[in-house]
Scaffold this active site. Sequence first.
Site, PDB file in Angstrom:
ATOM      1  N   GLY A 154      41.038  42.812  44.840  1.00  0.00           N
ATOM      2  CA  GLY A 154      40.563  41.428  44.970  1.00  0.00           C
ATOM      3  C   GLY A 154      39.748  41.246  46.241  1.00  0.00           C
ATOM      4  O   GLY A 154      40.113  41.785  47.277  1.00  0.00           O
ATOM      5  N   ALA A 190      32.238  46.217  61.270  1.00  0.00           N
ATOM      6  CA  ALA A 190      32.920  46.847  62.410  1.00  0.00           C
ATOM      7  C   ALA A 190      33.081  48.346  62.189  1.00  0.00           C
ATOM      8  O   ALA A 190      32.910  49.135  63.118  1.00  0.00           O
ATOM      9  CB  ALA A 190      34.283  46.189  62.624  1.00  0.00           C
ATOM     10  N   VAL A 224      31.131  50.315  60.376  1.00  0.00           N
ATOM     11  CA  VAL A 224      29.816  50.959  60.497  1.00  0.00           C
ATOM     12  C   VAL A 224      29.410  51.079  61.971  1.00  0.00           C
ATOM     13  O   VAL A 224      29.032  52.153  62.449  1.00  0.00           O
ATOM     14  CB  VAL A 224      28.753  50.161  59.700  1.00  0.00           C
ATOM     15  N   ARG A 253      38.122  47.010  40.202  1.00  0.00           N
ATOM     16  CA  ARG A 253      39.400  47.641  39.879  1.00  0.00           C
ATOM     17  C   ARG A 253      39.067  48.773  38.925  1.00  0.00           C
ATOM     18  O   ARG A 253      38.142  48.672  38.129  1.00  0.00           O
ATOM     19  CB  ARG A 253      40.345  46.635  39.221  1.00  0.00           C
ATOM     20  N   ASP A 270      47.568  46.661  48.497  1.00  0.00           N
ATOM     21  CA  ASP A 270      48.505  47.755  48.261  1.00  0.00           C
ATOM     22  C   ASP A 270      48.035  48.738  47.191  1.00  0.00           C
ATOM     23  O   ASP A 270      48.218  49.949  47.325  1.00  0.00           O
ATOM     24  CB  ASP A 270      49.866  47.190  47.824  1.00  0.00           C
ATOM     25  N   THR A 294      43.493  40.732  51.756  1.00  0.00           N
ATOM     26  CA  THR A 294      43.799  39.952  50.558  1.00  0.00           C
ATOM     27  C   THR A 294      44.156  38.542  51.017  1.00  0.00           C
ATOM     28  O   THR A 294      44.852  38.386  52.030  1.00  0.00           O
ATOM     29  CB  THR A 294      44.978  40.531  49.731  1.00  0.00           C
ATOM     30  N   ILE A 295      43.695  37.551  50.291  1.00  0.00           N
ATOM     31  CA  ILE A 295      43.949  36.182  50.748  1.00  0.00           C
ATOM     32  C   ILE A 295      45.438  35.814  50.705  1.00  0.00           C
ATOM     33  O   ILE A 295      45.875  34.909  51.387  1.00  0.00           O
ATOM     34  CB  ILE A 295      43.132  35.130  49.958  1.00  0.00           C
ATOM     35  N   ASP A 296      46.219  36.569  49.911  1.00  0.00           N
ATOM     36  CA  ASP A 296      47.627  36.194  49.701  1.00  0.00           C
ATOM     37  C   ASP A 296      48.566  36.525  50.855  1.00  0.00           C
ATOM     38  O   ASP A 296      49.703  36.065  50.872  1.00  0.00           O
ATOM     39  CB  ASP A 296      48.172  36.880  48.438  1.00  0.00           C
ATOM     40  N   ASP A 353      50.225  39.149  51.274  1.00  0.00           N
ATOM     41  CA  ASP A 353      51.462  39.674  50.683  1.00  0.00           C
ATOM     42  C   ASP A 353      51.608  41.188  50.856  1.00  0.00           C
ATOM     43  O   ASP A 353      52.215  41.860  50.036  1.00  0.00           O
ATOM     44  CB  ASP A 353      51.527  39.291  49.192  1.00  0.00           C
ATOM     45  N   MET A 412      46.726  29.813  45.195  1.00  0.00           N
ATOM     46  CA  MET A 412      46.908  31.215  44.858  1.00  0.00           C
ATOM     47  C   MET A 412      48.197  31.781  45.452  1.00  0.00           C
ATOM     48  O   MET A 412      48.735  31.251  46.412  1.00  0.00           O
ATOM     49  CB  MET A 412      45.695  32.007  45.296  1.00  0.00           C
ATOM     50  N   ARG A 420      50.453  34.901  43.405  1.00  0.00           N
ATOM     51  CA  ARG A 420      51.191  35.219  42.176  1.00  0.00           C
ATOM     52  C   ARG A 420      52.623  35.669  42.482  1.00  0.00           C
ATOM     53  O   ARG A 420      53.554  35.281  41.830  1.00  0.00           O
ATOM     54  CB  ARG A 420      50.450  36.326  41.415  1.00  0.00           C
ATOM     55  N   LYS A 459      57.501   6.085  51.542  1.00  0.00           N
ATOM     56  CA  LYS A 459      56.341   6.933  51.224  1.00  0.00           C
ATOM     57  C   LYS A 459      55.659   6.413  49.962  1.00  0.00           C
ATOM     58  O   LYS A 459      56.330   6.053  48.993  1.00  0.00           O
ATOM     59  CB  LYS A 459      56.818   8.374  51.017  1.00  0.00           C
TER      60      LYS A 459
HETATM   61  P1  ADP Z   1      44.647  45.592  45.559  1.00  0.00           P
HETATM   62  O1  ADP Z   1      44.106  46.724  46.346  1.00  0.00           O
HETATM   63  O2  ADP Z   1      44.027  44.281  45.950  1.00  0.00           O
HETATM   64  O3  ADP Z   1      46.167  45.583  45.544  1.00  0.00           O
HETATM   65  P2  ADP Z   1      44.631  46.640  42.828  1.00  0.00           P
HETATM   66  O4  ADP Z   1      46.114  46.698  42.717  1.00  0.00           O
HETATM   67  O5  ADP Z   1      43.844  46.161  41.674  1.00  0.00           O
HETATM   68  O6  ADP Z   1      44.145  45.753  44.049  1.00  0.00           O
HETATM   69  O7  ADP Z   1      44.129  48.126  43.205  1.00  0.00           O
HETATM   70  C1  ADP Z   1      42.787  48.406  43.404  1.00  0.00           C
HETATM   71  C2  ADP Z   1      42.463  49.774  42.863  1.00  0.00           C
HETATM   72  O8  ADP Z   1      43.200  50.781  43.562  1.00  0.00           O
HETATM   73  C3  ADP Z   1      42.839  49.996  41.407  1.00  0.00           C
HETATM   74  O9  ADP Z   1      41.883  49.481  40.521  1.00  0.00           O
HETATM   75  C4  ADP Z   1      42.896  51.508  41.328  1.00  0.00           C
HETATM   76  O10 ADP Z   1      41.610  52.088  41.215  1.00  0.00           O
HETATM   77  C5  ADP Z   1      43.472  51.865  42.687  1.00  0.00           C
HETATM   78  N1  ADP Z   1      44.915  52.058  42.524  1.00  0.00           N
HETATM   79  C6  ADP Z   1      45.854  51.105  42.307  1.00  0.00           C
HETATM   80  N2  ADP Z   1      47.089  51.637  42.144  1.00  0.00           N
HETATM   81  C7  ADP Z   1      46.917  52.971  42.249  1.00  0.00           C
HETATM   82  C8  ADP Z   1      47.819  54.096  42.163  1.00  0.00           C
HETATM   83  N3  ADP Z   1      49.104  53.939  41.923  1.00  0.00           N
HETATM   84  N4  ADP Z   1      47.279  55.330  42.322  1.00  0.00           N
HETATM   85  C9  ADP Z   1      45.961  55.492  42.560  1.00  0.00           C
HETATM   86  N5  ADP Z   1      45.074  54.484  42.640  1.00  0.00           N
HETATM   87  C10 ADP Z   1      45.533  53.245  42.491  1.00  0.00           C
END
Ligand code: ADP
Length: 319
Positions: A11, A22, A24, A72, A103, A125-127, A129, A169, A171, A213
């Site tokens: 995202g 930064a 680069v 993704r 993550d 990520t904006i969340d 989390d 936002m 989830r 209120k």
């Molecule tokens: P975020 O990085 O925001 O958590 P995603 O969970 O969609 O977003 O992950 C981004 C991309 O990272 C995925 O589309 C995929 O290419 C890669 N990725 C996610 N999980 C795995 C994993 N378990 N092993 C390898 N690559 C992964």
Amino acid sequence: MKTIGVLTSGGDAPGMNAAVRAVVRTAIANGMTVKGIRRGYNGLMEDDIIDLGARDVSDIIQLGGTMLYSARSTRFKTEEGMADAIATCKKHGIEGIVVIGGDGSFRGARDLSLRGIPCVGIPATIDNDIASTEYTIGFDTAMNTVIQMVDRLRDTCDSHARCSVVEVMGRRAGHIALRTGISVGATAILVPEHNNTVDDVIEKIKATRKLGKKHFIVMVAEGVGGVDAMAKKIEEVTGIETRGTVLGHVQRGGSPTVRDRVIATQMGYEAVCLLKKGIGNRVVAYKLGKIENYDIYEALNMKKGFDEYMYNVADVTSI
Ligand code: ADP
């Protein structure tokens, strides 16, 4: 390391551009060459690579989104995808990569590191989390966007003695809902970390109405959802005209705030300092006002708590 790559994945979040800039500039200042990898891991597998000089990242620090585009990719998780990614690195002499994302993106960075391409992750990520860091790039900008929108809703709530139920936002996490809820004076805040129901919200509205209120804002995290049904029930039970509003993707955009620009810049700098020393399989993190770094495996296994103290502060101060 002579050549490093940089990509944004998952995202998008305001401040990603500041981090790219930064990375680069720090790399160039250290005598390294930088390759921009477009569309996240897709670009790495499909050889969508651009050269990035110091001037190629001019005028982006103030822009939301990401100049490298994000994506993704499920194919990247397969052995064939991974082999294509490594082939692209070999072709361009990319010896290490800065991965800006969440993550999921860090899991990809870990897999690449294990296959001989050291990667350093930057949490964006904006969340907010991500467990390994107190702060993720984009969080502050997104929250400022939310409060601007809700302040507008509040004007109309005020004028008509209404109630607004607002979905923001988050989830799996209520961090945006909690802090923006406090900032707009929400009467109640519903987050996935708690099982408060619409009935609890109605009780709070009734109690605060007794204290004088006249207008009410209820902040609801995406993971709880159901704002329209909630609005309907609040109106039925209390007789207060109530509307549900889903803010949606507007929260992802906009020019990054000072906090996001500064932290993104610090994190980009740190990530390159690690790669320069040949250190990979790490994520940078914000902790107690300082930039730290952790092993990716360790970082992915950390757990983030919910700020119960702030949740209580919100509850007490919203009577
Ligand atoms: P975020 O990085 O925001 O958590 P995603 O969970 O969609 O977003 O992950 C981004 C991309 O990272 C995925 O589309 C995929 O290419 C890669 N990725 C996610 N999980 C795995 C994993 N378990 N092993 C390898 N690559 C992964």
